[in-house]
Design a protein around this motif. Structure first.
Motif, short mmCIF file in Angstrom:
data_model
loop_
_atom_site.label_atom_id
_atom_site.label_comp_id
_atom_site.label_asym_id
_atom_site.label_seq_id
_atom_site.Cartn_x
_atom_site.Cartn_y
_atom_site.Cartn_z
N PRO A 1 19.83 25.96 50.17
CA PRO A 1 18.71 26.93 50.14
C PRO A 1 18.77 28.41 49.09
O PRO A 1 20.05 28.53 49.14
N LEU A 2 17.73 28.70 48.72
CA LEU A 2 17.94 30.08 47.89
C LEU A 2 18.68 30.94 48.98
O LEU A 2 18.12 31.22 50.11
N ASP A 3 19.51 31.59 48.37
CA ASP A 3 20.59 32.56 49.24
C ASP A 3 19.75 33.84 49.43
O ASP A 3 18.94 34.04 48.53
N GLY A 4 20.48 34.56 50.17
CA GLY A 4 19.98 35.94 50.65
C GLY A 4 18.94 35.99 51.73
O GLY A 4 18.07 35.11 52.15
N PRO A 5 19.52 37.03 52.89
CA PRO A 5 18.88 36.78 54.25
C PRO A 5 17.48 37.41 54.13
O PRO A 5 17.22 38.39 53.37
N PRO A 6 16.52 36.99 54.97
CA PRO A 6 15.28 37.43 54.88
C PRO A 6 14.96 38.61 55.80
O PRO A 6 15.83 39.01 56.63
N GLY A 7 13.98 39.63 55.05
CA GLY A 7 13.93 40.76 55.83
C GLY A 7 12.86 40.53 57.01
O GLY A 7 12.52 39.25 57.36
N PRO A 8 12.57 41.57 57.60
CA PRO A 8 11.60 41.27 58.97
C PRO A 8 10.40 41.04 58.48
O PRO A 8 9.71 41.31 57.32
N PRO A 9 9.50 40.25 59.42
CA PRO A 9 8.25 39.85 59.03
C PRO A 9 7.29 41.22 58.77
O PRO A 9 7.41 42.22 59.15
N LEU A 10 6.11 40.86 58.06
CA LEU A 10 5.32 41.97 57.53
C LEU A 10 4.59 42.50 58.79
O LEU A 10 4.15 41.74 59.84
#
Length: 745
Positions: free
Chosen positions: A515-524
């Motif tokens: 899966p595309l790497d990189g942690p997600p930020g918080p929800p909008l």
């Protein structure tokens, strides 16, 4: 033991714990109720005591057979226009038809509609303690039985008052108690070998008929509580209403804009049943009369019904019943039951049918209101989602919106594909929490803001930061997740950012990729001051990338990212395969609709590689709804594109296909239409996109001109099927894409 005799056995004053509805009072009430049920042939009797302020009559004890005992109100306002309230206010016995006292808010009270209610005041020396009320088979006013029962009940109420008066003089509080005591009583049968109600219960088991009725009522109530659709309600009514009453036909008709529409049907279809569909609520029919008056109609045979409605056709139906389906305020429809043999409905049967019809009406109203809200939310969501998707020659996309099957509410999922100049394109997928109109409304606002910031030229991270701050400033407690992906078609470089959203997955020629790497930020909308971060990766030509919402895994019992990867990997790697077909296969691999508790979005994209040769050429034409020149423009568009690609020899074939498909879309979908023409290595692909989800089906035989006009099952699609090397249709949640391929080799 009589009510008066039971008083003499109690000389001492009961304790405080025993006085409030204590044993001495309970013994008196028990004796009085038993005598009334036995001597007056009543199905039920109850004693009501006035409360301290004499505003309400509260049940102290109820005795009789089931389900009559369950039908009696626990509390009655003194000023209610019912038998018990009238008897208390006037000090005189009152007889009332049970159909005049049915309370719409209580389904079981409808049981009283087929009986007579008689109430007499419990009064002595100018003081009225309450009311003695009985429920019995209908009494003919002025008959000897009528006068006899009225006199007997007056005497019994007077005797109970005389027994209670000494207790009141001694300061013993008589009530009302916190809740009524219910005692089972059964009338003496004149023929011990005959059942209480023919076909229900056993003669040697008094009360078995009532318990059988109550069993069906209980089962019906439980099943209706779980019903989520009209079909569920119809199936439940068949199991617990139609079959126990041996009906051969059952119809449930819903009242809408002054007409009755059949929403559920089981069994044979008689002329009477056919006439019910679309019948006016003001017409001269049994169903219209039931709707207008709110009272049932029962007919034991055809002759009895014909006497009231002479125009009744001869159709083999004999006994029948028209039952009002009552909602929260008034009848919302009619339940029609019919048998092929004569049958006289007993009072108990009529009463139970009324109770069941009330339950079905309430459930039907609930489901129809939920369906209306669902359709409103879906309509709003459908209008907010994109009707067509932007494309680059280097990128092919297909999208699907999947509504939840296990809930009637629509969600807040959305997707977008936006072209950014000549060589870049943005893929967007988002999800607002919750279901219903609120979620769909917030989704529209968030989607608009994301599109606006992207079109201003902001990168994914800045776009999500600004959209998050905007959502936080809105008057809502809902939050949203979002994934924004930018693709450079010339290099295959992907720039992406996640706001609490699951990561996209991809598959190349060598199998599933990470899966595309990189942690997600918080929800909008959750932490508007925290910055988001962009990440990059590269795609090889032929790579499939899947963006999605977490609803795809609801019901699958696994992590949505892992599950999305498994589903995508299951498609295999066929770079030249039609992407719409692959999207259909992807949907088919997901959990069944009825097991999904959340809606879902799938956005499937295939990177074709940089524009190195002419086989990546494509064109698009938009046709407005009801454009009289639309079909001609479609033919001209196809021919001019093929001529510019040096494919003139295919122009006649594809022009004919485009003409037929665009004609169908403009006439039957009645919406804007988009044509896409794309050149592949070995074929030319044509796509026609409209807003009607109904698939086109070629009809090799058309039975009438009307059939040909009203459906897409026309001869034109047979022509398309014959000319194209491949032809199909794919729903996308907003309508459908009809595609055709013509080989170039």
């Amino acid at each position: 033991m009589s009510a008066s005799e039971s008083t003499n056995s109690r000389d001492e004053k009961p304790s405080a714990a025993d006085s409030y509805g204590g044993q001495v009072v309970r013994t008196l009430l028990n004796a009085a109720i038993r005598e009334v049920v036995d001597e007056l042939d009543a199905v039920m009797a109850a004693v009501y005591f006035a409360d301290e302020g004499s505003e309400y009559l509260c049940a102290a004890m109820i005795g009789g057979t089931s389900p009559a005992t369950h039908a009696m109100p626990e509390r009655i306002a003194v000023d209610d226009p019912y038998a018990s309230g009238l008897a208390y206010r006037t000090g005189q016995p009152v007889v009332m038809d049970g159909s005049d006292i049915c309370r719409e808010e209580d389904d079981l009270v409808a049981f009283l509609s087929s009986f007579s209610v008689v109430a007499a005041p419990i009064t002595c020396d100018g003081h009225t303690f309450g009311v003695l009320t009985t429920v019995s088979r209908p009494l003919g006013e002025g008959t000897q039985a009528y006068e006899s029962r009225l006199s007997s009940l007056r005497d019994r109420a007077r005797g109970l008052a005389l027994a209670l008066n000494p207790l009141a003089e001694r300061g013993i509080p008589l009530g009302p108690p916190p809740w009524p005591i219910v005692i089972p009583l059964h009338r003496r049968q004149p023929n011990p070998y005959a059942p209480e109600v023919p076909g229900w219960g056993l003669p040697e088991a008094p009360g078995s008929a009532g318990h059988t009725f109550m069993y069906q009522i209980f089962k019906l109530d439980r099943s209706l509580n779980r019903a989520l659709s009209r079909d569920d309600i119809t199936a439940t009514a068949q199991r617990h209403l139609m079959e126990p009453f041996k009906a051969q036909e059952m119809m449930l008709a819903w009242l809408d804009q002054g007409r009755l529409w059949v929403v559920g049907h089981r069994g044979r279809l008689s002329p009477d049943g056919r006439e019910l569909h679309g019948a006016g609520a003001e017409s001269r029919t049994p169903a219209a009369e039931v709707v207008s008056q709110g009272k049932p109609l029962f007919y034991s045979d055809r002759a009895e019904k014909s006497a009231d409605f002479p125009e009744t056709p001869e159709d083999g139906t004999e006994a029948c019943a028209y039952l009002p389906l009552k909602g929260s305020r008034s009848p919302v429809g009619v339940c029609y039951l019919a048998t092929g043999v004569p049958h006289t409905f007993a009072a108990e049967e009529r009463a139970v049918l009324m109770v069941m019809a009330g339950m079905i009406g309430a459930a039907l109203e609930r489901v129809c209101l939920a369906q209306s809200e669902h359709e409103l939310a879906q309509s709003l969501q459908k209008r907010l989602l994109p009707r067509t998707l932007s494309e680059l020659p280097e990128l092919v996309v297909a999208a699907r919106y999947l509504p939840a099957g296990a809930t009637t509410a629509s969600g807040g999922d959305w997707f977008d594909v936006v072209r950014l100049g000549e060589d870049r394109i943005a893929l967007i997928v988002g999800d607002v929490e919750g279901h219903g109109v609120d979620s769909a409304t917030v989704m529209g606002q968030v989607r608009t803001s994301v599109l606006a910031y992207i079109r201003e030229g902001h990168p994914p991270a800045v776009t999500l930061e600004r959209a998050g701050r905007l959502l936080a400033d809105m008057d809502t407690e809902l939050f949203a997740t979002c994934c924004v992906v930018f693709l450079d078609g010339t290099t295959g470089v992907v720039t992406y950012c996640l706001a609490g959203h699951p990561r996209p997955v991809s598959r190349g020629s060598e199998g599933l990729q990470e899966p595309l790497d990189g942690p997600p930020g918080p929800p909008l909308g959750v932490q508007p001051d925290i910055p988001y971060q962009d990440f990059e990766c590269s795609l090889d030509p032929g790579t499939l990338m899947l963006l999605y919402t977490n609803g795809i895994a609801r019901g699958a019992g696994s992590d949505c990212v892992s599950y999305a990867g498994q589903v995508l990997d299951g498609l295999g790697w066929l770079p030249a395969q039609n992407l719409e077909e692959r999207a259909d296969k992807l949907v088919g691999a997901l959990p069944a609709p009825q097991s999904r508790t959340d809606d879902a979005v799938l956005l499937l994209a295939r990177y074709e590689g940089p524009r190195l040769k002419e086989s990546r050429r494509f064109g698009r034409l938009d046709i407005q709804r009801r454009d009289l020149q639309g079909v001609a423009n479609a033919r001209g568009f196809v021919r001019s594109q093929l001529e510019s690609w040096d494919r003139e020899r295919l122009a006649d074939t594809l022009e004919m296909i485009a003409s037929e498909l665009s004609t169908n879309a403009l006439i039957h979908a009645d919406s804007d239409v988009q044509l896409r023409l794309r050149e592949f290595a070995h074929h030319i692909g044509l796509e026609v996109i409209d807003s009607d989800a109904a698939p086109p089906v070629p009809a090799f035989t058309v039975t009438s001109e009307e059939d040909s006009r009203e459906s897409e099952h026309g001869r034109g699609l047979v022509i398309v099927d014959a000319l194209a090397s491949a032809f199909g249709s794919s729903p996308n949640g907003l309508g459908k894409t009809v595609w055709a391929e013509v080989a170039t080799d």
